[in-house]
Design a protein around this motif. Sequence first.
Motif, mmCIF file in Angstrom:
data_model
loop_
_atom_site.group_PDB
_atom_site.id
_atom_site.type_symbol
_atom_site.label_atom_id
_atom_site.label_comp_id
_atom_site.label_asym_id
_atom_site.label_seq_id
_atom_site.Cartn_x
_atom_site.Cartn_y
_atom_site.Cartn_z
ATOM 1 N N VAL A 185 0.850 -1.188 0.000
ATOM 2 C CA VAL A 185 0.000 0.000 0.000
ATOM 3 C C VAL A 185 0.888 1.241 0.000
ATOM 4 O O VAL A 185 1.619 1.483 0.959
ATOM 5 C CB VAL A 185 -0.937 0.028 1.227
ATOM 6 C CG1 VAL A 185 -1.788 1.303 1.208
ATOM 7 C CG2 VAL A 185 -1.821 -1.212 1.255
ATOM 8 N N PRO A 186 0.848 2.046 -1.055
ATOM 9 C CA PRO A 186 1.622 3.288 -1.075
ATOM 10 C C PRO A 186 0.903 4.369 -0.271
ATOM 11 O O PRO A 186 -0.249 4.195 0.132
ATOM 12 C CB PRO A 186 1.659 3.642 -2.557
ATOM 13 C CG PRO A 186 0.360 3.119 -3.078
ATOM 14 C CD PRO A 186 0.069 1.857 -2.289
ATOM 15 N N ASP A 187 1.575 5.486 -0.067
ATOM 16 C CA ASP A 187 0.944 6.627 0.594
ATOM 17 C C ASP A 187 0.186 7.486 -0.410
ATOM 18 O O ASP A 187 -0.792 8.156 -0.065
ATOM 19 C CB ASP A 187 2.007 7.478 1.292
ATOM 20 C CG ASP A 187 2.718 6.693 2.380
ATOM 21 O OD1 ASP A 187 2.091 6.400 3.407
ATOM 22 O OD2 ASP A 187 3.905 6.353 2.173
ATOM 23 N N ILE A 188 0.663 7.478 -1.655
ATOM 24 C CA ILE A 188 0.018 8.206 -2.749
ATOM 25 C C ILE A 188 0.087 7.326 -3.988
ATOM 26 O O ILE A 188 1.128 6.721 -4.268
ATOM 27 C CB ILE A 188 0.721 9.557 -3.044
ATOM 28 C CG1 ILE A 188 0.849 10.417 -1.789
ATOM 29 C CG2 ILE A 188 -0.027 10.315 -4.137
ATOM 30 C CD1 ILE A 188 1.708 11.664 -1.992
ATOM 31 N N ILE A 189 -1.006 7.266 -4.724
ATOM 32 C CA ILE A 189 -1.006 6.531 -5.990
ATOM 33 C C ILE A 189 -1.373 7.500 -7.104
ATOM 34 O O ILE A 189 -2.245 8.358 -6.936
ATOM 35 C CB ILE A 189 -1.982 5.335 -5.926
ATOM 36 C CG1 ILE A 189 -1.742 4.360 -7.076
ATOM 37 C CG2 ILE A 189 -3.437 5.789 -5.917
ATOM 38 C CD1 ILE A 189 -2.473 3.031 -6.906
ATOM 39 N N CYS A 190 -0.659 7.414 -8.225
ATOM 40 C CA CYS A 190 -0.891 8.291 -9.373
ATOM 41 C C CYS A 190 -1.564 7.503 -10.485
ATOM 42 O O CYS A 190 -1.099 6.412 -10.856
ATOM 43 C CB CYS A 190 0.431 8.849 -9.905
ATOM 44 S SG CYS A 190 1.381 9.804 -8.716
ATOM 45 N N LEU A 191 -2.643 8.059 -11.041
ATOM 46 C CA LEU A 191 -3.395 7.403 -12.104
ATOM 47 C C LEU A 191 -3.574 8.347 -13.286
ATOM 48 O O LEU A 191 -3.589 9.563 -13.122
ATOM 49 C CB LEU A 191 -4.776 6.980 -11.588
ATOM 50 C CG LEU A 191 -4.813 6.094 -10.340
ATOM 51 C CD1 LEU A 191 -6.240 5.936 -9.850
ATOM 52 C CD2 LEU A 191 -4.167 4.740 -10.610
ATOM 53 N N ALA A 192 -3.728 7.781 -14.467
ATOM 54 C CA ALA A 192 -4.080 8.544 -15.685
ATOM 55 C C ALA A 192 -4.274 7.530 -16.807
ATOM 56 O O ALA A 192 -4.794 6.453 -16.560
ATOM 57 C CB ALA A 192 -3.009 9.582 -16.021
#
Length: 457
Positions: free
Chosen positions: A295-302
């Motif tokens: 589990v990351p602290d922030i996930i980036c999507l696009a």
Amino acid sequence: MSIDLTRETKTEQNQQVSEYINKVLSLIEKKEVNKEEAAWITKETVDGFREHVNPGFLTYRKSVTKDGQFAAVEWSDNGACFKDVNGKEYIDCLGGFGIYNVGHRNPKVVKAVTDQLKRQALHSQDLLDPLRAMLAKILADITPGDLKYAFFTNSGTESVEAALKLAKMYSERTTFISTTRAFHGKSLGSLSGTAKGMFRKPFLPLIPGFRHVPFGDFDMMKKTFEVCAAVGEDVAAVILEPIQGEGGIILPPEGYLKQVRELCDEYGTLLIFDEVQTGMGRTGKMFAADLYDVVPDIICLAKAFGGGVMPAGAIVAREEVFKSWFPNPFMHTTTFGGNPLACAAAIATIGVLIEENLPERAGVVGEYFIKELKEAAQGHEDKVLEIRGQGLMIGIEFHKDEIGYEVSKGMFDRGILVAGTLINSKTIRIEPALTISYEEVDKVISTFKEVLNLVKA
């Protein structure tokens, strides 16, 4: 007199522009174009790229196609395929670099966007817009662990920029660790994390504080943490692609991502997963974080987040991290991020992924795809170095750039679109729609085998 002549000239020019616009709009309106219209479209496209867009694109197309096919102009799409303006159909194994996870023009996504467009296209920027709230709730439900708050963007590099700014504001630290072969985008902050020197050098100095370590080398990662702490440059965040995309479809060593997670926890450092390419079901799970149980602290999507219909991106973060933006929600904003059309597309996309079980399907079809590609490559070990991947994120690495280019050209000539990667041009990527049929997969494999037999080592 000169003023009157200028006005007359301007009026005439505007009339010509208006006529040109009307012709273009009439072509857009058509379901089919005839040969004469197709020829006009092709000429205008090639001339426009040469004179007004960037002639470098024509040079690139000539390098990866045979004969006059550099001038192929795409015109329509559906399912796992698209057609050029002359009606030739291609199986899209590039998929807009991973955009079309739910297929080209998925009817449910198109309907959601069309329905929203009939009511309101963009929001006022001041009142509360409902679809942004609803999409954020959905993301909190489907993303790993305790990721909770979302910020919406228009593209992958914007998502990375938002993640970097959030990490800085949360910790007030300024050091970031990225990896070799990483690709996080080309805006200044994202480019600072990207590893390719060719993209970086013309824009140096970039954002200070970025360090790069070899991807998969945990010992080097740990030593870099130790050095940063010793000199008072504590690490704000580590940013990683769980599986590197443009780097050549590079999978992490077993246990690597968990080790990095533990290291970040030890030093109070955030872990950012750039899932712009791996997210939305491509690797066999909704997110690659699920695949590796991290589990990351922030996930980036696009990329696929907008369903191949709308440009859309997002970051999702833990509340503890995101709350640094609570006091001033205008600290980081974007005019079009989270607009109603993009949110409608993303909501429908997630619905399709879940209802049609596409992440799991990507895992099953991808396993078959990789196995069959490896069989097709048998006897061509002098050309093919390795075939690797996870789900429908597949890389074919050759011994030389020239072989990869020839294979790409040969497959395009036979109606299969693939492409080399930005970081490793010896590797061609296969990232088709997760809806691709087994019949289409078999056609790609047989074409690959046919082309391999013709290409010289």
